[in-house]
Design a protein around this motif. Structure first.
Motif, PDB file in Angstrom:
ATOM      1  N   HIS A  80       0.817  -1.211   0.000  1.00  0.00           N
ATOM      2  CA  HIS A  80       0.000   0.000   0.000  1.00  0.00           C
ATOM      3  C   HIS A  80       0.857   1.271   0.000  1.00  0.00           C
ATOM      4  O   HIS A  80       0.375   2.339  -0.387  1.00  0.00           O
ATOM      5  CB  HIS A  80      -0.898   0.022   1.236  1.00  0.00           C
ATOM      6  N   GLU A  91      -3.832  -1.521  -7.372  1.00  0.00           N
ATOM      7  CA  GLU A  91      -5.010  -0.684  -7.586  1.00  0.00           C
ATOM      8  C   GLU A  91      -4.635   0.708  -8.098  1.00  0.00           C
ATOM      9  O   GLU A  91      -5.258   1.237  -9.024  1.00  0.00           O
ATOM     10  CB  GLU A  91      -5.814  -0.583  -6.286  1.00  0.00           C
ATOM     11  N   THR A  92      -3.596   1.312  -7.519  1.00  0.00           N
ATOM     12  CA  THR A  92      -3.210   2.650  -7.964  1.00  0.00           C
ATOM     13  C   THR A  92      -2.596   2.629  -9.355  1.00  0.00           C
ATOM     14  O   THR A  92      -2.808   3.557 -10.140  1.00  0.00           O
ATOM     15  CB  THR A  92      -2.231   3.309  -6.969  1.00  0.00           C
ATOM     16  N   VAL A 145      -9.930   5.136  -5.122  1.00  0.00           N
ATOM     17  CA  VAL A 145      -9.362   4.761  -6.417  1.00  0.00           C
ATOM     18  C   VAL A 145     -10.467   4.295  -7.360  1.00  0.00           C
ATOM     19  O   VAL A 145     -10.482   4.653  -8.550  1.00  0.00           O
ATOM     20  CB  VAL A 145      -8.287   3.661  -6.240  1.00  0.00           C
ATOM     21  N   ARG A 160       1.245  11.508 -10.414  1.00  0.00           N
ATOM     22  CA  ARG A 160       1.538  10.472  -9.427  1.00  0.00           C
ATOM     23  C   ARG A 160       1.940  11.096  -8.088  1.00  0.00           C
ATOM     24  O   ARG A 160       1.487  10.638  -7.016  1.00  0.00           O
ATOM     25  CB  ARG A 160       2.672   9.570  -9.927  1.00  0.00           C
ATOM     26  N   TYR A 188      -3.706   4.878 -12.502  1.00  0.00           N
ATOM     27  CA  TYR A 188      -2.826   5.729 -13.306  1.00  0.00           C
ATOM     28  C   TYR A 188      -2.919   5.366 -14.787  1.00  0.00           C
ATOM     29  O   TYR A 188      -2.840   6.232 -15.659  1.00  0.00           O
ATOM     30  CB  TYR A 188      -1.380   5.615 -12.824  1.00  0.00           C
ATOM     31  N   GLN A 222       5.572   6.078  -3.269  1.00  0.00           N
ATOM     32  CA  GLN A 222       4.836   7.206  -2.716  1.00  0.00           C
ATOM     33  C   GLN A 222       5.758   8.232  -2.060  1.00  0.00           C
ATOM     34  O   GLN A 222       5.399   9.389  -1.905  1.00  0.00           O
ATOM     35  CB  GLN A 222       3.804   6.729  -1.687  1.00  0.00           C
ATOM     36  N   SER A 265      -0.674  -1.035  -4.484  1.00  0.00           N
ATOM     37  CA  SER A 265       0.036  -0.591  -5.683  1.00  0.00           C
ATOM     38  C   SER A 265      -0.661  -1.100  -6.942  1.00  0.00           C
ATOM     39  O   SER A 265      -0.733  -0.392  -7.952  1.00  0.00           O
ATOM     40  CB  SER A 265       1.480  -1.089  -5.650  1.00  0.00           C
ATOM     41  N   PHE A 303      -1.231  12.503  -6.261  1.00  0.00           N
ATOM     42  CA  PHE A 303      -2.095  11.503  -5.636  1.00  0.00           C
ATOM     43  C   PHE A 303      -1.387  10.762  -4.508  1.00  0.00           C
ATOM     44  O   PHE A 303      -2.038  10.328  -3.549  1.00  0.00           O
ATOM     45  CB  PHE A 303      -2.604  10.509  -6.680  1.00  0.00           C
ATOM     46  N   SER A 304      -0.060  10.596  -4.603  1.00  0.00           N
ATOM     47  CA  SER A 304       0.654   9.874  -3.547  1.00  0.00           C
ATOM     48  C   SER A 304       0.588  10.615  -2.222  1.00  0.00           C
ATOM     49  O   SER A 304       0.646  10.003  -1.154  1.00  0.00           O
ATOM     50  CB  SER A 304       2.111   9.640  -3.953  1.00  0.00           C
TER      51      SER A 304
END
Length: 248
Positions: free
Chosen positions: A84, A186-187, A230, A217, A191, A139, A184, A220-221
């Protein structure tokens, strides 16, 4: 929990991830250093087969359990997909690498995040370190201060320093609830959706689409998005894309 209570990191949720290490002995040394500081999850990302005897010689028998449970992956994205929060390490600074933090500041963040989230400490090859492409999964980025006269740092030493700072860090109980973050996997899917939509509307330069995506990126991080958030963002992207193709 009582007001004023102190929290330390949940080390069961923390893993050291070595991306394309050059030497088997450094894998063993990293395992030993991580075990010294109570971090017992180790992943190695490479398409090579490393001599296990060299790894075991440098890890010593006390870290044999860490060596036995090493997870090997061939793809960095796959290796990080279940985490995550990913902390990248770098000795090279610059705009493309993004803002960096100190190991101590990083450790304070990890204390909070590790209560509900799986955290990866990502290290690159001994000679080149992490590339800009590798850092896009991260992140946050941390740099270990060293002497200007001799900046080279052994891989296992870098692992020891970060794990030590996490081991020593503690924070007061936060008043806010710390939610579980999106993984990660999911993100990265989000992206991909955002990038496809922005290319469709002509926002991204087709010759260098990653330039603006890098800044997106980073934006959002900082928000520590949840899985639900998400999904909402991806739903918006899908609806906008549908509208672009069906507008009269």
């Amino acid at each position: 929990m009582l007001q004023g209570m102190r929290l330390t990191a949940d080390k069961e949720h923390i893993a050291v991830v070595l991306n394309r290490p050059k030497y088997a002995g450094n894998i063993g040394s990293a395992a030993r250093c991580a075990k010294n500081m109570g971090v017992e999850r180790l992943m190695v990302v490479s398409d090579r087969d490393y001599p296990q005897e060299e790894i075991r010689q440098m890890s010593t028998h006390l870290a044999a359990d860490v060596v036995d449970s090493i997870v090997y992956c061939r793809d960095l994205g796959e290796a990080l997909s279940g985490f995550h929060y990913v902390v990248g390490t770098t000795a090279r600074l610059g705009l493309a690498r993004g803002p960096v933090m100190s190991p101590r500041d990083m450790a304070e963040q990890v204390v909070e995040l590790s209560r509900k989230n799986d955290v990866a400490l990502l290290f690159g090859p001994e000679d080149t370190g992490l590339t800009n492409e590798d850092l896009r999964y991260c992140q946050s980025v941390v740099s270990i201060p060293t002497s200007e006269r001799f900046r080279s740092l052994n891989l296992s030493h870098a692992v020891m320093i970060l794990c030590y700072e996490i081991s020593m860090a503690e924070i007061g109980v936060p008043e806010r609830f710390t939610p579980k973050m999106a993984s990660s996997r999911e993100t990265e899917g989000m992206y991909g959706h955002i990038g496809a939509l922005l290319q469709e509307i002509g926002f991204l330069n087709p010759e260098n689409p990653e330039y603006w995506m890098m800044h997106i990126r980073r934006l959002f991080s900082r928000m520590r998005l949840s899985a639900r958030e998400v999904r909402i963002i991806r739903g918006i992207c899908r609806q906008l894309s549908w509208y672009l193709h069906h507008r009269g």
